[in-house]
Design a protein around this motif. Structure first.
Motif, PDB file in Angstrom:
ATOM      1  N   ARG A 214       1.016  -1.166  -0.011  1.00 19.35           N
ATOM      2  CA  ARG A 214      -0.093   0.173   0.037  1.00 19.35           C
ATOM      3  C   ARG A 214       0.948   1.359   0.036  1.00 19.35           C
ATOM      4  NH1 ARG A 214      -1.533   3.557   3.729  1.00 19.35           N
ATOM      5  NH2 ARG A 214      -0.685   2.200   5.403  1.00 19.35           N
ATOM      6  N   ARG A 215       1.934   1.330   0.782  1.00 16.08           N
ATOM      7  CA  ARG A 215       2.747   2.459   0.841  1.00 16.08           C
ATOM      8  C   ARG A 215       3.484   2.595  -0.288  1.00 16.08           C
ATOM      9  NH1 ARG A 215       2.302   6.016   1.804  1.00 16.08           N
ATOM     10  NH2 ARG A 215       4.275   6.880   2.964  1.00 16.08           N
ATOM     11  N   LEU A 216       3.827   1.670  -0.932  1.00 23.50           N
ATOM     12  CA  LEU A 216       4.803   1.748  -2.347  1.00 23.50           C
ATOM     13  C   LEU A 216       3.596   2.215  -3.067  1.00 23.50           C
ATOM     14  CD1 LEU A 216       7.152   1.399  -4.026  1.00 23.50           C
ATOM     15  CD2 LEU A 216       6.451  -0.961  -4.411  1.00 23.50           C
TER      16      LEU A 216
ATOM     17  N   ALA B 191      -6.912   1.459  11.052  1.00 23.81           N
ATOM     18  CA  ALA B 191      -5.559   2.295  11.178  1.00 23.81           C
ATOM     19  C   ALA B 191      -5.276   2.528   9.715  1.00 23.81           C
ATOM     20  CB  ALA B 191      -4.526   2.043  12.012  1.00 23.81           C
ATOM     21  N   THR B 192      -5.202   1.489   9.008  1.00 21.34           N
ATOM     22  CA  THR B 192      -4.820   1.644   7.265  1.00 21.34           C
ATOM     23  C   THR B 192      -5.649   2.469   6.689  1.00 21.34           C
ATOM     24  OG1 THR B 192      -3.785  -0.550   7.563  1.00 21.34           O
ATOM     25  CG2 THR B 192      -4.467   0.174   5.272  1.00 21.34           C
ATOM     26  N   LEU B 193      -6.925   2.234   6.854  1.00 17.31           N
ATOM     27  CA  LEU B 193      -7.874   3.211   6.408  1.00 17.31           C
ATOM     28  C   LEU B 193      -7.437   4.835   6.562  1.00 17.31           C
ATOM     29  CD1 LEU B 193     -10.580   4.007   4.680  1.00 17.31           C
ATOM     30  CD2 LEU B 193     -11.722   3.630   6.778  1.00 17.31           C
ATOM     31  N   HIS B 194      -7.279   5.156   7.760  1.00 15.52           N
ATOM     32  CA  HIS B 194      -7.119   6.416   7.999  1.00 15.52           C
ATOM     33  C   HIS B 194      -5.615   6.945   7.617  1.00 15.52           C
ATOM     34  CE1 HIS B 194     -10.683   7.505  10.213  1.00 15.52           C
ATOM     35  NE2 HIS B 194     -11.073   6.398  10.786  1.00 15.52           N
ATOM     36  N   HIS B 195      -4.962   5.899   7.532  1.00 14.48           N
ATOM     37  CA  HIS B 195      -3.389   6.161   6.995  1.00 14.48           C
ATOM     38  C   HIS B 195      -3.511   6.761   5.725  1.00 14.48           C
ATOM     39  CE1 HIS B 195       1.074   5.072   6.566  1.00 14.48           C
ATOM     40  NE2 HIS B 195       1.090   6.228   7.409  1.00 14.48           N
TER      41      HIS B 195
ATOM     42  N   VAL C 276      -5.126  16.359  14.805  1.00  9.78           N
ATOM     43  CA  VAL C 276      -3.625  16.409  14.772  1.00  9.78           C
ATOM     44  C   VAL C 276      -3.218  16.843  13.603  1.00  9.78           C
ATOM     45  CG1 VAL C 276      -3.633  14.450  16.672  1.00  9.78           C
ATOM     46  CG2 VAL C 276      -3.746  13.931  14.318  1.00  9.78           C
ATOM     47  N   SER C 277      -1.903  17.474  13.701  1.00  9.06           N
ATOM     48  CA  SER C 277      -1.317  17.848  12.328  1.00  9.06           C
ATOM     49  C   SER C 277      -0.722  16.636  11.516  1.00  9.06           C
ATOM     50  CB  SER C 277      -0.288  18.781  12.862  1.00  9.06           C
ATOM     51  OG  SER C 277      -0.621  20.046  13.446  1.00  9.06           O
ATOM     52  N   CYS C 278      -0.476  15.642  12.286  1.00  8.59           N
ATOM     53  CA  CYS C 278       0.213  14.519  11.529  1.00  8.59           C
ATOM     54  C   CYS C 278      -0.609  13.103  11.871  1.00  8.59           C
ATOM     55  CB  CYS C 278       1.706  14.304  11.995  1.00  8.59           C
ATOM     56  SG  CYS C 278       2.707  15.891  11.774  1.00  8.59           S
ATOM     57  N   PRO C 279      -1.678  12.984  11.290  1.00 11.51           N
ATOM     58  CA  PRO C 279      -2.486  11.826  11.479  1.00 11.51           C
ATOM     59  C   PRO C 279      -2.017  10.634  10.789  1.00 11.51           C
ATOM     60  CG  PRO C 279      -3.598  13.152   9.696  1.00 11.51           C
ATOM     61  CD  PRO C 279      -2.683  13.967  10.535  1.00 11.51           C
ATOM     62  N   HIS C 280      -1.094  10.763   9.775  1.00 16.63           N
ATOM     63  CA  HIS C 280      -0.585   9.616   9.182  1.00 16.63           C
ATOM     64  C   HIS C 280       0.354   8.903  10.055  1.00 16.63           C
ATOM     65  CE1 HIS C 280       1.424  13.254   8.214  1.00 16.63           C
ATOM     66  NE2 HIS C 280       2.430  13.000   7.797  1.00 16.63           N
ATOM     67  N   TYR C 281       1.127   9.709  11.063  1.00 17.67           N
ATOM     68  CA  TYR C 281       1.988   9.290  11.856  1.00 17.67           C
ATOM     69  C   TYR C 281       1.324   8.592  13.068  1.00 17.67           C
ATOM     70  CZ  TYR C 281       5.565  12.318   9.739  1.00 17.67           C
ATOM     71  OH  TYR C 281       6.292  12.965   8.789  1.00 17.67           O
ATOM     72  N   LEU C 282       0.138   9.064  13.369  1.00 25.02           N
ATOM     73  CA  LEU C 282      -0.753   8.601  14.516  1.00 25.02           C
ATOM     74  C   LEU C 282      -1.096   7.036  13.943  1.00 25.02           C
ATOM     75  CD1 LEU C 282      -2.297   8.455  16.912  1.00 25.02           C
ATOM     76  CD2 LEU C 282      -4.066  10.029  15.977  1.00 25.02           C
ATOM     77  N   ALA C 283      -1.855   7.174  12.772  1.00 26.96           N
ATOM     78  CA  ALA C 283      -2.327   5.795  12.282  1.00 26.96           C
ATOM     79  C   ALA C 283      -1.222   4.925  12.044  1.00 26.96           C
ATOM     80  CB  ALA C 283      -3.006   6.231  10.859  1.00 26.96           C
ATOM     81  N   GLU C 284      -0.031   5.369  11.680  1.00 28.44           N
ATOM     82  CA  GLU C 284       0.906   4.095  11.594  1.00 28.44           C
ATOM     83  C   GLU C 284       1.420   3.738  12.951  1.00 28.44           C
ATOM     84  OE1 GLU C 284       5.222   3.553   9.073  1.00 28.44           O
ATOM     85  OE2 GLU C 284       4.280   5.399   9.334  1.00 28.44           O
TER      86      GLU C 284
END
Length: 313
Positions: A138-140, A208-212, A246-254
């Motif tokens: 997914r990240r790739l 968490a993956t969905l929000h990431h 939050v400013s960085c939800p991608h970090y929180l989700a990870e």
């Protein structure tokens, strides 16, 4: 469960890097009076927009810069490595092949006596390995087809660590657990091992993956028009989903994704908790720098937003 006295090499590695990033979190604003040390510290710690806009760097340091878009390389390594580990895991479970000698030697070196000391079920290992593969693919895909990278840069040390990091994560999964390759399993045998924590771990992982994913889509949309075409590389205030708190939800989700993996292990994989500790401090540092950038750049930045953890910091 693994005791502290049986701490492995790989466990020490995660704890050391967690301590390094904790130090960065505490002293990230240290600057004046320390000369070259402060300069190198700030350059090592920052990347992307936090390095470009609020950090004056001499030309000799800039010559070391690598493009931030090279993040893609991390996920290429992760996809290949975790696919190999998943293949080895399936081969051991369903065909009764032991781990290859090279992998056994690496695990013995990094894990020592920790390897196979703890009890665990084979389903957890398989599910976690699948999770890591899904995350990597997914990240790739997001890096290649969704994200819009600007001219941001990263430090060569950050780049090298990023390549090593995903290899170590995959190895950590196999540092504790049952001996594989001693019995042939059918799918129904593994399903029979299913427990509540497997369902909870999978649910948390998917949530968490969905929000990431949404976070990266929102960030990319700031630089695209309604047709999906890139129109600029400027920074804007993101809105929507977890960006409202939050400013960085991608970090929180990870972070939650890594917690989901621990839940899938029923919390019994102690070395994985060291990984979570590292992810917490490293992502906290990146979130703080990102949040400071937004606050300094935009006078109308929402005051309700925290950097990393909603309503806390």
């Amino acid at each position: 469960m693994l005791s502290v006295s049986e701490l492995s090499v790989i466990g020490v590695v995660w704890l050391v890097f967690a301590a390094i990033f904790l130090f960065c979190v505490i002293f990230h604003n240290v600057w004046s009076g320390l000369g070259i040390f402060a300069l190198l510290f700030q350059d090592f710690m920052r990347y992307g927009k936090s390095k470009q806009y609020f950090f004056q760097r001499p030309a000799w340091l800039q010559r070391l810069d690598l493009p931030k878009r090279w993040f893609t390389h991390f996920y290429m390594v992760s996809v290949i490595w975790n696919a190999v580990l998943l293949g080895i895991t399936c081969r051991s479970l369903f065909l009764r092949y032991p781990y290859p000698m090279w992998l056994q030697r690496v695990l013995n070196l990094l894990c020592g006596n920790v390897l196979h000391l703890t009890s665990g079920d084979e389903l957890s290992i398989l599910l976690v390995q699948i999770m890591l593969c899904v995350q990597a693919v997914r990240r790739l895909t997001e890096c290649l087809f969704i994200s819009v990278f600007s001219s941001g840069v990263i430090h060569p040390v950050q780049y090298c660590w990023g390549l090593v990091y995903y290899v170590l994560v995959g190895l950590t999964v196999h540092c504790e657990g049952p001996v594989l390759g001693t019995k042939v399993y059918a799918i129904r045998d593994l399903f029979a091992q299913g427990k509540w924590y497997h369902a909870a771990g999978i649910t948390l992982f998917l949530w968490a993956t969905l929000h990431h994913h949404r976070s990266h889509v929102i960030l990319a949309s700031l630089r695209k028009n309604k047709m999906g075409e890139v129109i600029h590389f400027k920074h804007s205030i993101p809105y929507g989903d977890w960006f409202e708190v939050v400013s960085c939800p991608h970090y929180l989700a990870e972070l939650l994704i890594y917690l989901a993996i621990s839940v899938t292990f029923e919390g019994r994989h102690l070395t994985w908790w060291f990984v979570i500790l590292y992810v917490f401090f490293s992502h906290a540092m990146m979130a703080i720098l990102c949040h400071e950038f937004y606050v300094k750049k935009f006078n109308n930045y929402p005051k309700i937003r925290k950097a990393f953890i909603p309503f806390i910091f």
